[in-house]
Design an enzyme around this catalytic site. Structure first.
Site, PDB file in Angstrom:
ATOM      1  N   LYS A 198      -9.453   2.636  -2.196  1.00  0.00           N
ATOM      2  CA  LYS A 198      -9.645   2.010  -0.872  1.00  0.00           C
ATOM      3  C   LYS A 198     -11.032   2.361  -0.338  1.00  0.00           C
ATOM      4  CE  LYS A 198      -7.174   1.942   3.590  1.00  0.00           C
ATOM      5  NZ  LYS A 198      -5.847   2.185   4.172  1.00  0.00           N
ATOM      6  N   CYS A 257      -5.728  -2.646   2.188  1.00  0.00           N
ATOM      7  CA  CYS A 257      -5.445  -2.728   3.631  1.00  0.00           C
ATOM      8  C   CYS A 257      -6.652  -2.939   4.546  1.00  0.00           C
ATOM      9  CB  CYS A 257      -4.627  -1.527   4.088  1.00  0.00           C
ATOM     10  SG  CYS A 257      -3.902  -1.882   5.711  1.00  0.00           S
ATOM     11  N   GLU A 281       0.840  -1.213   0.000  1.00  0.00           N
ATOM     12  CA  GLU A 281       0.000   0.000   0.000  1.00  0.00           C
ATOM     13  C   GLU A 281       0.878   1.268   0.000  1.00  0.00           C
ATOM     14  OE1 GLU A 281      -2.253   0.474   3.614  1.00  0.00           O
ATOM     15  OE2 GLU A 281      -3.638   1.902   2.699  1.00  0.00           O
TER      16      GLU A 281
HETATM   17  N1  LIG Z   1      -3.231   1.097   6.155  1.00  0.00           N
HETATM   18  C1  LIG Z   1      -4.264   0.756   6.904  1.00  0.00           C
HETATM   19  O1  LIG Z   1      -5.409   0.838   6.496  1.00  0.00           O
HETATM   20  N2  LIG Z   1      -3.961   0.306   8.137  1.00  0.00           N
HETATM   21  C2  LIG Z   1      -4.936   0.173   9.156  1.00  0.00           C
HETATM   22  C3  LIG Z   1      -4.550  -0.804  10.166  1.00  0.00           C
HETATM   23  C4  LIG Z   1      -4.914  -2.190   9.797  1.00  0.00           C
HETATM   24  O2  LIG Z   1      -5.866  -2.387   9.051  1.00  0.00           O
HETATM   25  O3  LIG Z   1      -4.256  -3.112  10.261  1.00  0.00           O
END
Ligand SMILES: NC(=O)NCCC(=O)O
Length: 383
Positions: free
Chosen positions: A195, A232, A118
């Site tokens: 996203k 993510c 990401e």
């Molecule tokens: N980049 C992101 O969405 N991280 C959030 C934390 C997670 O989903 O573990």
């Protein structure tokens, strides 16, 4: 201490005697996928460039009417090569250089589709809540420098490239998005997928920068199979995976940036469960290392201000629809995971377990439609 453990699998291998090890691995991960023989030039180059290279293969049963549909996917996890205070342009070119080296090795391994982590062109600076210089990393998905760089890679290596970036959408008021750009092996930009879910947890202050995506659950037909990208935090949402799958995704990539204390015990479960529940392959990718930011920030939890997000624990892996998974890449090193998938396995597992057939989608749709109404009354029966 936690940052020193190389990987759970390597720890088990070091400490368990052989017969128990095999049984523990079978119970935890399913029968281990076949180890891929990778070209010796690739192995040498990976070691010269200081990254781990692993290769596995998931077979499907032979069918009478369909030929095997073998696809090699490459998952790349990496540290940021330069300190976060370095000039933006230099950081981006150092990352381009690092990824070009790793993609070169992926090409030697016959990879057809490669996916990066990401926001791969930048530090994961969203913890800071500062705008500059971080918003300067944003680029056009259509023809920004990183997309042009990936188009060259795609053409050179006949490879589909999934490139998750911070997008600046010039057509819509220069807004920012967290976006994966999908570049066909011909070098054409096939499209983009944004996203869908923005975290509001710990130091993941991403809502300061961009909004929830508006591209829905697109699936991209590539020369090597139908792919989708669940970025993510979307991995915590089973319905998000489901919708990509209902649109026909055979392989769903999950480029991520997540840290140890927050999510490491969830990491091996979520993408794997999604592969099982949706009869598809899932590919989870996480960045590596600790990123240091000059100005301290707080987490709104009464604790000390700090300069670091926490430890990004790598551990990228591929999960198959039959519940198996590859071992994870290292927690501490850059790495390329090459996995050969026979996509025929998706339908074979679907015919066996029938989740798509036994899922009560109409009933869920009806109940969900009611649950989102203002006057919703939960269906609780009590004495
Ligand atoms: N980049 C992101 O969405 N991280 C959030 C934390 C997670 O989903 O573990």
């Amino acid at each position: 201490m936690a940052a020193q453990l190389e990987s759970v699998e390597r720890c088990l291998e070091k400490h368990l005697p052989d017969p128990e090890l095999r049984e523990v691995k079978r119970i935890l991960y399913g029968n281990e996928p076949r180890k891929l023989e990778l070209a010796s030039a690739a192995v040498k180059s990976a070691s010269q460039h200081g990254f781990e290279l692993q290769g596995y293969g998931f077979e499907a049963a032979t069918e009478q009417l369909r030929q095997p549909r073998k696809v090699r996917v490459g998952l790349i996890q990496n540290r940021i090569p330069l300190p976060t205070e370095t000039a933006v342009k230099e950081q981006v070119s150092a990352l381009h250089k690092r990824i070009a080296e790793m993609v070169e090795v992926a090409a030697m391994c016959g990879v057809n589709i490669v996916c990066f982590q990401e926001a791969w062109t930048m530090p994961f600076a969203f913890c800071t809540r500062e705008k500059l210089p971080w918003t300067e990393f944003a680029e056009s998905a259509k023809d920004g420098p990183t997309t042009r760089f990936c188009q060259e890679l795609a053409r050179k290596h006949n490879m589909v490239v999934v490139s998750p970036i911070l997008e600046r959408d010039e057509l819509h008021g220069e807004t920012l998005w967290n976006t994966a750009v999908i570049i066909s092996n011909s070098g054409t930009v096939l499209g983009k997928s944004r996203k869908n879910h923005i975290p509001r947890v710990g130091d993941f202050n991403e809502s300061t920068y961009y909004m929830e995506g508006n591209t829905g659950h697109r699936v991209f037909q590539t020369a090597f199979g139908r792919i989708a990208v669940n970025i993510c935090y979307g991995r915590h949402h089973p319905l998000n995976w489901l919708l990509y799958s209902l649109n026909g995704a055979e392989i769903i990539f999950n480029p991520s940036a997540t840290t140890g204390e927050l999510s490491e015990c969830m990491w091996p479960v979520e993408a794997r469960n999604a592969a099982i529940a949706n009869h598809c392959f899932t590919c989870a990718i996480n960045r590596v290392g600790t990123e240091y930011f000059k100005n301290e920030f707080t987490s709104g939890d009464g604790k000390e201000a700090h300069h670091e997000f926490g430890y990004f624990y790598g551990s990228s892996y591929v999960a198959a629809p039959d519940g198996r998974q590859t071992p994870g890449l290292s927690r501490i090193q850059d790495g390329l995971l090459v996995t050969e998938l026979d996509v025929n396995l998706c339908r074979q597992v679907s015919d066996k377990w029938n989740f798509k057939m036994t899922g009560r989608y109409e009933m869920y749709a009806e109940e969900l439609a009611k649950a989102v109404q203002q006057d919703f009354c939960p269906n609780i029966i009590s004495e």
